[in-house]
Design a protein around this motif. Structure first.
Motif, PDB file in Angstrom:
ATOM      1  N   ILE A  34       0.817  -1.220   0.000  1.00  0.00           N
ATOM      2  CA  ILE A  34       0.000   0.000   0.000  1.00  0.00           C
ATOM      3  C   ILE A  34       0.851   1.270   0.000  1.00  0.00           C
ATOM      4  N   GLY A  35       1.938   1.238   0.722  1.00  0.00           N
ATOM      5  CA  GLY A  35       2.791   2.431   0.803  1.00  0.00           C
ATOM      6  C   GLY A  35       2.199   3.451   1.742  1.00  0.00           C
ATOM      7  N   ASN A  36       1.812   4.602   1.203  1.00  0.00           N
ATOM      8  CA  ASN A  36       1.302   5.685   2.050  1.00  0.00           C
ATOM      9  C   ASN A  36      -0.125   5.390   2.532  1.00  0.00           C
ATOM     10  N   GLY A  37      -0.564   6.182   3.492  1.00  0.00           N
ATOM     11  CA  GLY A  37      -1.959   6.092   3.929  1.00  0.00           C
ATOM     12  C   GLY A  37      -2.155   5.225   5.153  1.00  0.00           C
ATOM     13  N   LEU A  38      -1.082   4.703   5.697  1.00  0.00           N
ATOM     14  CA  LEU A  38      -1.204   3.883   6.904  1.00  0.00           C
ATOM     15  C   LEU A  38      -0.603   4.644   8.079  1.00  0.00           C
ATOM     16  N   SER A  39      -0.984   4.251   9.268  1.00  0.00           N
ATOM     17  CA  SER A  39      -0.443   4.955  10.432  1.00  0.00           C
ATOM     18  C   SER A  39       1.044   4.617  10.610  1.00  0.00           C
ATOM     19  N   ASN A  40       1.755   5.511  11.319  1.00  0.00           N
ATOM     20  CA  ASN A  40       3.205   5.321  11.502  1.00  0.00           C
ATOM     21  C   ASN A  40       3.546   4.020  12.215  1.00  0.00           C
ATOM     22  N   ASP A  41       2.668   3.626  13.136  1.00  0.00           N
ATOM     23  CA  ASP A  41       2.957   2.411  13.913  1.00  0.00           C
ATOM     24  C   ASP A  41       2.180   1.205  13.375  1.00  0.00           C
ATOM     25  N   PHE A  42       1.866   1.260  12.078  1.00  0.00           N
ATOM     26  CA  PHE A  42       1.024   0.205  11.499  1.00  0.00           C
ATOM     27  C   PHE A  42       1.621  -1.188  11.698  1.00  0.00           C
ATOM     28  N   VAL A  43       2.922  -1.319  11.542  1.00  0.00           N
ATOM     29  CA  VAL A  43       3.513  -2.665  11.635  1.00  0.00           C
ATOM     30  C   VAL A  43       3.881  -3.064  13.072  1.00  0.00           C
TER      31      VAL A  43
END
Ligand code: SF4
Length: 325
Positions: free
Chosen positions: A185-194
């Motif tokens: 996906i790249g952009n658009g996810l929260s910084n702590d997504f992983v």
């Protein structure tokens, strides 16, 4: 809309594509064609014109965005299918006698001719046996149970990968799946997504297990119920010996002698007691395993419940990002 090339089965290696459009295609070692990695075109009509160069019609033009969405959805599905941390079977945490070794104490006074009678040496042997091990069987049982606790339960009441924490391992597995989604996906996810930092609550049981205050202590009485040997049952392992020893001089200055006694082989009694204690632990194993399983099941269920909530949230974030692609 961005598009990309894909080469389907059936390339005969005529070379038309990579000869004319080396920017987009390249030749494999066997002469067949491959798409240059990362080559995406913005103009679909132009891409279709390029693809038409293939006499075998094996070059297709596909929407790069749609592919990306599809890949992301597949990665999310893996997350949805993730079963969490497995609860181990009871057989996998069973107590196996052969995995433990009881520490046998050293018997320092063995073989010393310090006793004036056989009876005194016998009595000293019994004292050495009791002081060295028999009167401390609680400690020895505790050591065995503690070893079992650390070997089989520790991964369930610790948080560090170094301690073998099953939660840290599961978090890492989930994190890997999330990273896969993030890469697509790249952009658009929260910084702590992983980031996945889920653990059961460090409640009183968790803390007491870490301090060895549950399981170990409560199991001592169960094990002792299976152990019904008196100290006298072990006196067959040691024996005594006598020797003529110097006992000063008489009034004429001549050396006097007298028989002195020692005891030997108390160590063999220690070893036998150690085996009996292991057997008692083995006979009490079902209470031990039931109790251990109870702790594990409760922690893992709690962990999985919390993980499910976290995953639900991450999936929502990922799906929102896909919709915005
Ligand atoms: S033009 Fe078609 S058949 Fe020829 S090398 Fe390229 S992909 Fe293969």
């Amino acid at each position: 809309m961005a598009v990309k090339f894909t080469i389907k089965n059936g390339c005969v290696g005529c070379g038309m594509c990579y000869a004319q459009y080396a920017n987009y295609f390249q030749e494999n070692d066997d002469g067949s064609a491959a798409v240059n990695a990362g080559k995406i075109l913005e103009n679909k009509t132009e891409a279709e014109k390029i693809a038409s160069v293939c006499p075998n019609r094996v070059i297709s033009v596909e929407s790069a965005g749609e592919n990306k969405k599809q890949a992301a959805m597949q990665a999310i599905q893996k997350l949805k299918n993730f079963q969490g941390c497995p609860i181990p079977s009871k057989s996998s945490i069973s107590f196996k006698k052969e995995e433990y070794h009881v520490r046998v104490p050293y018997s320092p006074n063995e073989g010393r001719y310090n006793y004036s009678s056989d009876r005194a040496a016998e009595s000293a042997a019994m004292s050495a046996f009791k002081d060295g091990m028999y009167n401390k069987i609680d400690t020895f049982i505790l050591e065995i149970i503690s070893e079992y606790r650390v070997r089989y339960l520790k991964p369930y009441y610790t948080k560090s990968l170094d301690d073998g924490s099953v939660y840290a391992k599961t978090n890492a597995e989930v994190s890997k799946l999330l990273k896969e989604i993030e890469n697509i996906i790249g952009n658009g996810l929260s910084n702590d997504f992983v980031t996945v930092n889920v653990f059961p609550n460090e409640d009183i049981t968790w803390k007491m297990l870490n301090k060895g205050q549950v399981l170990s202590d409560e199991m001592i009485s169960s094990v002792k119920r299976e152990f019904d040997y008196s100290a006298d049952d072990y006196d067959c392992y040691w024996d005594t010996d006598d020797m003529e020893c110097s006992a000063g001089t008489d009034w004429r200055g001549r050396t006097k002698y007298k028989d002195m006694y020692c005891y030997r082989n108390v160590g063999k009694a220690f070893e036998s007691l150690g085996k009996d204690l292991l057997s008692a632990c083995y006979y009490a194993r079902s209470s031990l395993e039931d109790r251990a399983y109870e702790f594990i099941e409760s922690f893992v269920k709690e962990y999985n419940k919390k993980l499910k909530e976290v995953l639900k949230n991450k999936i929502q974030i990922a799906e929102r990002a896909i919709n915005n692609m």
